[in-house]
Design a protein around this motif. Structure first.
Motif, short mmCIF file in Angstrom:
data_model
loop_
_atom_site.label_atom_id
_atom_site.label_comp_id
_atom_site.label_asym_id
_atom_site.label_seq_id
_atom_site.Cartn_x
_atom_site.Cartn_y
_atom_site.Cartn_z
N ARG A 45 0.85 -1.19 0.00
CA ARG A 45 0.00 0.00 0.00
C ARG A 45 0.88 1.24 0.00
NH1 ARG A 45 -5.20 0.30 0.76
NH2 ARG A 45 -5.27 -1.79 1.68
N GLY A 46 0.68 2.10 -0.98
CA GLY A 46 1.48 3.31 -1.10
C GLY A 46 1.13 4.34 -0.04
N LYS A 47 1.93 5.40 0.00
CA LYS A 47 1.70 6.45 0.99
C LYS A 47 0.38 7.15 0.78
CE LYS A 47 6.64 7.30 1.70
NZ LYS A 47 7.75 8.29 1.60
N ASP A 48 -0.13 7.11 -0.46
CA ASP A 48 -1.42 7.72 -0.75
C ASP A 48 -2.59 6.80 -0.42
OD1 ASP A 48 -1.02 5.83 -2.69
OD2 ASP A 48 -1.27 7.19 -4.39
N GLY A 49 -2.28 5.60 0.09
CA GLY A 49 -3.32 4.65 0.44
C GLY A 49 -3.69 3.71 -0.68
N GLU A 50 -3.15 3.95 -1.89
CA GLU A 50 -3.48 3.10 -3.03
C GLU A 50 -2.75 1.76 -2.93
OE1 GLU A 50 -3.10 3.05 -7.92
OE2 GLU A 50 -2.48 4.81 -6.77
N HIS B 196 -0.91 -1.34 -4.48
CA HIS B 196 -0.16 -1.73 -5.66
C HIS B 196 -0.10 -3.26 -5.69
CE1 HIS B 196 1.46 2.39 -6.48
NE2 HIS B 196 1.14 2.52 -5.20
N TYR C 278 9.17 -0.03 0.64
CA TYR C 278 7.81 0.12 0.12
C TYR C 278 6.77 -0.43 1.09
CZ TYR C 278 9.83 1.14 -4.48
OH TYR C 278 10.54 1.70 -5.51
#
Length: 234
Positions: free
Chosen positions: A41-46, A48, A102
């Motif tokens: 999960r990216g920093k923007d909450g998305e 991957h 990540y």
């Protein structure tokens, strides 16, 4: 693991004391480690979901990690095409530290192979980078190359480039791959795009990292010497 004992004189309270200084020489068994990075999960909450794959090669005298991916300009739907960038690492720790940053877990499947096969894998990748354009590297333990053949999500990606080298050391590594070629990590629209780009048929060769992991887990005829998990998913 051999040890060399070297006598060493040290002074203590004006008296010479003879001690033994033990030097350890590490001799590593030639091997390959197929590294499968999971979703994160990216920093923007998305989320991957595609995952990643890379190949670690160890000979009696050297180590390389071959890390191919979308590290350059991308084009097409879902960024499915673009520059084919190969990063070649000479140390494992900085590579895996980057993957861990990540917030993903990486699973490594280690297989012992003869040293000449390990050397052959390194020679194979060297033959590819010899025709490539050298790019400015992002890390002192890394060299970066733009390959003549572009990146393609379904035919030349991190998983397929990893397996290109792995099969040189282990010819049976892809046995039964068609049973695991499901497109794990792809959404419905991305699976439709994969079929459309392959003239309506599902790609015949395994191409998703999570499918490669399932294949390695399911290959009972060729079991790894060890399986290691690096980091953990957050």
């Amino acid at each position: 693991m051999p040890k060399l004992e070297q006598p060493n004189k040290k002074l203590k309270a004006g008296v010479a004391i003879l001690t033994n200084e033990v030097t350890t020489l590490q001799v590593r068994a030639p091997s390959i480690e197929i590294l499968i990075g999971g979703p994160y999960r990216g920093k923007d909450g998305e989320m991957h979901t595609y995952g990643h794959a890379a190949l670690r090669v160890i000979t009696a005298t050297q180590e390389r990690i071959y890390d191919f991916g979308r590290y350059g300009a991308t084009t097409g739907e879902f960024g499915a095409e673009g520059e084919g960038i190969l990063r070649v690492w000479d140390k494992f720790d900085p590579y895996i530290a980057g993957e861990n940053s990540y917030g993903r877990a990486t699973k490594g499947f280690t297989y012992l192979i003869p040293n000449d096969k390990a050397e052959a894998i390194i020679s194979y990748y060297e033959s590819i980078t010899a025709k490539a354009t050298i790019r400015r590297s992002k890390h002192p333990n890394q060299k970066e190359y733009k390959l003549p053949t572009p990146y393609h999500a379904f035919s030349k990606n991190c998983a397929t480039v990893t397996l290109d080298g792995a099969r040189l050391g282990l010819p049976g590594i892809e046995a039964g791959q068609e049973r695991f070629n499901e497109g794990r990590g792809l959404g419905t629209s991305e699976k439709m795009a994969a079929r459309a780009r392959n003239f309506g048929a599902w790609p015949s060769k395994i191409f998703m990292p999570a499918d490669v992991q399932a294949m390695l887990d399911g290959n009972k005829a060729l079991t790894p010497r060890k399986v290691t998990t690096y980091g953990k998913q957050r």
